[in-house]
Write a protein that holds these residues in place. Sequence first.
Motif, PDB file in Angstrom:
ATOM      1  N   ALA A 288      -7.673  25.237 -53.693  1.00 32.91           N
ATOM      2  CA  ALA A 288      -8.366  25.015 -52.416  1.00 32.91           C
ATOM      3  C   ALA A 288      -9.886  24.882 -52.570  1.00 32.91           C
ATOM      4  CB  ALA A 288      -8.027  26.154 -51.456  1.00 32.91           C
TER       5      ALA A 288
ATOM      6  N   SER B 272       1.559  14.954 -55.240  1.00 32.88           N
ATOM      7  CA  SER B 272       1.358  16.309 -54.701  1.00 32.88           C
ATOM      8  C   SER B 272       1.776  16.391 -53.239  1.00 32.88           C
ATOM      9  CB  SER B 272      -0.124  16.659 -54.799  1.00 32.88           C
ATOM     10  OG  SER B 272      -0.424  17.762 -53.983  1.00 32.88           O
TER      11      SER B 272
ATOM     12  N   ASN C 273       2.605  23.389 -55.103  1.00 35.72           N
ATOM     13  CA  ASN C 273       1.948  24.562 -55.706  1.00 35.72           C
ATOM     14  C   ASN C 273       2.763  25.240 -56.820  1.00 35.72           C
ATOM     15  OD1 ASN C 273       0.006  26.592 -56.083  1.00 35.72           O
ATOM     16  ND2 ASN C 273      -0.573  26.491 -53.930  1.00 35.72           N
TER      17      ASN C 273
ATOM     18  N   LYS D 268      -5.458  28.279 -58.270  1.00 30.99           N
ATOM     19  CA  LYS D 268      -4.792  28.274 -56.971  1.00 30.99           C
ATOM     20  C   LYS D 268      -4.477  29.704 -56.551  1.00 30.99           C
ATOM     21  CE  LYS D 268      -2.786  24.852 -58.952  1.00 30.99           C
ATOM     22  NZ  LYS D 268      -1.751  25.401 -59.683  1.00 30.99           N
ATOM     23  N   SER D 269      -3.968  29.842 -55.328  1.00 36.51           N
ATOM     24  CA  SER D 269      -3.854  31.188 -54.744  1.00 36.51           C
ATOM     25  C   SER D 269      -2.990  32.179 -55.554  1.00 36.51           C
ATOM     26  CB  SER D 269      -3.407  31.106 -53.283  1.00 36.51           C
ATOM     27  OG  SER D 269      -2.293  30.282 -53.144  1.00 36.51           O
TER      28      SER D 269
ATOM     29  N   LYS E  30      -7.575  38.815 -58.794  1.00 39.45           N
ATOM     30  CA  LYS E  30      -8.359  39.736 -57.957  1.00 39.45           C
ATOM     31  C   LYS E  30      -7.760  41.139 -57.999  1.00 39.45           C
ATOM     32  CE  LYS E  30     -10.236  36.175 -54.900  1.00 39.45           C
ATOM     33  NZ  LYS E  30     -10.424  35.670 -53.536  1.00 39.45           N
TER      34      LYS E  30
ATOM     35  N   PRO F 111     -12.615  27.209 -47.498  1.00 39.12           N
ATOM     36  CA  PRO F 111     -11.684  26.126 -47.872  1.00 39.12           C
ATOM     37  C   PRO F 111     -10.232  26.548 -47.620  1.00 39.12           C
ATOM     38  CG  PRO F 111     -12.449  27.267 -49.834  1.00 39.12           C
ATOM     39  CD  PRO F 111     -13.058  27.980 -48.676  1.00 39.12           C
ATOM     40  N   LEU F 112      -9.702  26.132 -46.488  1.00 41.43           N
ATOM     41  CA  LEU F 112      -8.377  26.626 -46.084  1.00 41.43           C
ATOM     42  C   LEU F 112      -7.240  25.644 -46.330  1.00 41.43           C
ATOM     43  CD1 LEU F 112      -9.298  28.358 -42.713  1.00 41.43           C
ATOM     44  CD2 LEU F 112      -8.658  29.442 -44.876  1.00 41.43           C
TER      45      LEU F 112
HETATM   46  N1  GDD Z   1      -7.409  29.288 -54.521  1.00 41.97           N
HETATM   47  C1  GDD Z   1      -7.522  30.305 -53.671  1.00 41.97           C
HETATM   48  N2  GDD Z   1      -8.199  31.434 -54.067  1.00 41.97           N
HETATM   49  N3  GDD Z   1      -6.983  30.202 -52.440  1.00 41.97           N
HETATM   50  C2  GDD Z   1      -7.093  31.266 -51.599  1.00 41.97           C
HETATM   51  C3  GDD Z   1      -7.749  32.445 -51.969  1.00 41.97           C
HETATM   52  C4  GDD Z   1      -8.344  32.534 -53.248  1.00 41.97           C
HETATM   53  O1  GDD Z   1      -8.936  33.521 -53.643  1.00 41.97           O
HETATM   54  N4  GDD Z   1      -7.692  33.306 -50.911  1.00 41.97           N
HETATM   55  C5  GDD Z   1      -7.013  32.682 -49.961  1.00 41.97           C
HETATM   56  N5  GDD Z   1      -6.661  31.440 -50.347  1.00 41.97           N
HETATM   57  C6  GDD Z   1      -5.976  30.437 -49.507  1.00 41.97           C
HETATM   58  C7  GDD Z   1      -6.660  29.079 -49.438  1.00 41.97           C
HETATM   59  O2  GDD Z   1      -7.758  29.133 -48.570  1.00 41.97           O
HETATM   60  C8  GDD Z   1      -5.505  28.232 -48.899  1.00 41.97           C
HETATM   61  O3  GDD Z   1      -5.446  28.347 -47.494  1.00 41.97           O
HETATM   62  C9  GDD Z   1      -4.278  28.886 -49.522  1.00 41.97           C
HETATM   63  O4  GDD Z   1      -4.699  30.167 -50.034  1.00 41.97           O
HETATM   64  C10 GDD Z   1      -3.658  28.105 -50.661  1.00 41.97           C
HETATM   65  O5  GDD Z   1      -4.678  27.758 -51.571  1.00 41.97           O
HETATM   66  P1  GDD Z   1      -4.370  27.104 -53.011  1.00 41.97           P
HETATM   67  O6  GDD Z   1      -3.204  27.773 -53.604  1.00 41.97           O
HETATM   68  O7  GDD Z   1      -5.652  27.125 -53.775  1.00 41.97           O
HETATM   69  O8  GDD Z   1      -4.121  25.579 -52.673  1.00 41.97           O
HETATM   70  P2  GDD Z   1      -3.149  24.765 -51.684  1.00 41.97           P
HETATM   71  O9  GDD Z   1      -1.783  25.338 -51.623  1.00 41.97           O
HETATM   72  O10 GDD Z   1      -3.818  24.602 -50.372  1.00 41.97           O
HETATM   73  O11 GDD Z   1      -3.112  23.379 -52.438  1.00 41.97           O
HETATM   74  C11 GDD Z   1      -2.634  23.391 -53.776  1.00 41.97           C
HETATM   75  O12 GDD Z   1      -1.330  22.936 -53.856  1.00 41.97           O
HETATM   76  C12 GDD Z   1      -1.155  21.564 -53.823  1.00 41.97           C
HETATM   77  C13 GDD Z   1       0.318  21.244 -53.864  1.00 41.97           C
HETATM   78  O13 GDD Z   1       1.051  21.966 -52.953  1.00 41.97           O
HETATM   79  C14 GDD Z   1      -3.620  22.689 -54.678  1.00 41.97           C
HETATM   80  O14 GDD Z   1      -3.504  23.188 -55.994  1.00 41.97           O
HETATM   81  C15 GDD Z   1      -3.412  21.232 -54.776  1.00 41.97           C
HETATM   82  O15 GDD Z   1      -4.176  20.722 -55.883  1.00 41.97           O
HETATM   83  C16 GDD Z   1      -1.937  20.941 -54.981  1.00 41.97           C
HETATM   84  O16 GDD Z   1      -1.730  19.568 -55.031  1.00 41.97           O
END
Ligand code: GDD
Length: 339
Positions: free
Chosen positions: A80, A120, A180, A194-195, A202, A290-291
């Motif tokens: 994100a 994706s 994800n 990613k999360s 953390k 960034p949500l």
């Molecule tokens: N990365 C991250 N780190 N996200 C967090 C955190 C943190 O510490 N805390 C909360 N979040 C929230 C983000 O704000 C978002 O709302 C949610 O967790 C998921 O974030 P991510 O896992 O980083 O990404 P995503 O699921 O929105 O998108 C990912 O998945 C896609 C495919 O499903 C990305 O990796 C994309 O590149 C990928 O294509």
Amino acid sequence: MKKIVILGGGGFIGGHLGRRLKHEGHHVRICDIKKHEYFDHNEICHEFIVGDLTDPSVVKLVVEEGVDEVYQLAADMGGALYIFTGEHDADVMHNSATINLNVARECVLKKVKKVFYSSSACMYPEHNQLDSDNPNCEESSAYPANPDSEYGWEKLFSERLYLAYNRNYDLNVRVARFHNIFGPQGTWMGGKEKSPAAMCRKVAEQNEGGQIEVWGNGKQTRSFLYIDECIEAVLKFMESDFFGPVNIGSEEMVSINELAQMAIDISQKNLEINNLEGQDFFDKYGFKCPLGVKGRNSHNKLYKDKMGWEVSQPLRVGMEKTYQWILKQVENKAVEHSI
Ligand code: GDD
Ligand code: NAD
């Protein structure tokens, strides 16, 4: 024994894929702009070429005549923080699209037998992912297109590129939309994580009684697929006659706070979740939280119907393995800093 090329094999999914395919006895060549941080190269391939795939001469060199399969995983990507702040939009679009333009053409010229392209879930329209409890990511919902990030638009463009090469030049493609993917040997720090990895890190870094920061109100939902099941799903898809696009993901949807709590429970620490959002987030970091979309879940009916197989491992099992691996990385880093 097949002759296999993995583009982006210095990354998370490509490294795991290389390890599996080499173990199965195939000849594996990897190309990536950087070496793999967590795998020894002998473990994942026979040849590792460090090169920039936005350069057509590199693609020409790497994709030779006689290659059976190309797995195109190389992309300018991250979680994100990397894709939703807008900071990297131009690079993400330029770099990834250029790689795909180079690769698709070269695969036709070199008569590659089969090409896998990793799209994706980010290509799905934002308007179907506004309700965190009921997102729709069925393959047929992709159009009218309305991805919420430039990363998603590039994926959509490149899906269409490979499908156009299929129609016009008989390129035998397989297009998957990953949801994800997580696990050991993935990015766990530095801003592209990613999360799942972020939550594990953390928690691993916190002392008993502390707090972990989770962005947003924590009610946003996602599903996460463990890397081993992802690789299995990719290989089954490659063996099938179906060329997609098809989702590869888990249908076990959780909120981000549930994901964070899972990491806390695994650690057996007593920690609190601190949801940081809106103005508070902006005041701390100087940019908007960034949500991404409010809700996202994989929809696996098409995959099950076409491949006759489904992913089944509970999220908790993958999170336990991932937490243990990240805990080790955190401990190693601490040792590094102390000497
Ligand atoms: N990365 C991250 N780190 N996200 C967090 C955190 C943190 O510490 N805390 C909360 N979040 C929230 C983000 O704000 C978002 O709302 C949610 O967790 C998921 O974030 P991510 O896992 O980083 O990404 P995503 O699921 O929105 O998108 C990912 O998945 C896609 C495919 O499903 C990305 O990796 C994309 O590149 C990928 O294509
Ligand atoms: P990753 O970032 O770990 O791997 C991508 C690799 O591509 C990196 O090693 C990177 O160095 C390489 N690369 C980038 N630009 C390059 C260039 N110009 N030349 C050569 N190599 C270059 O990501 P990943 O998680 O392994 O993802 C693999 C693919 O799957 C990507 O296309 C990604 O967009 C897609 N995907 C992943 C997820 C996920 O959750 N991991 C979800 C949806 C889609």
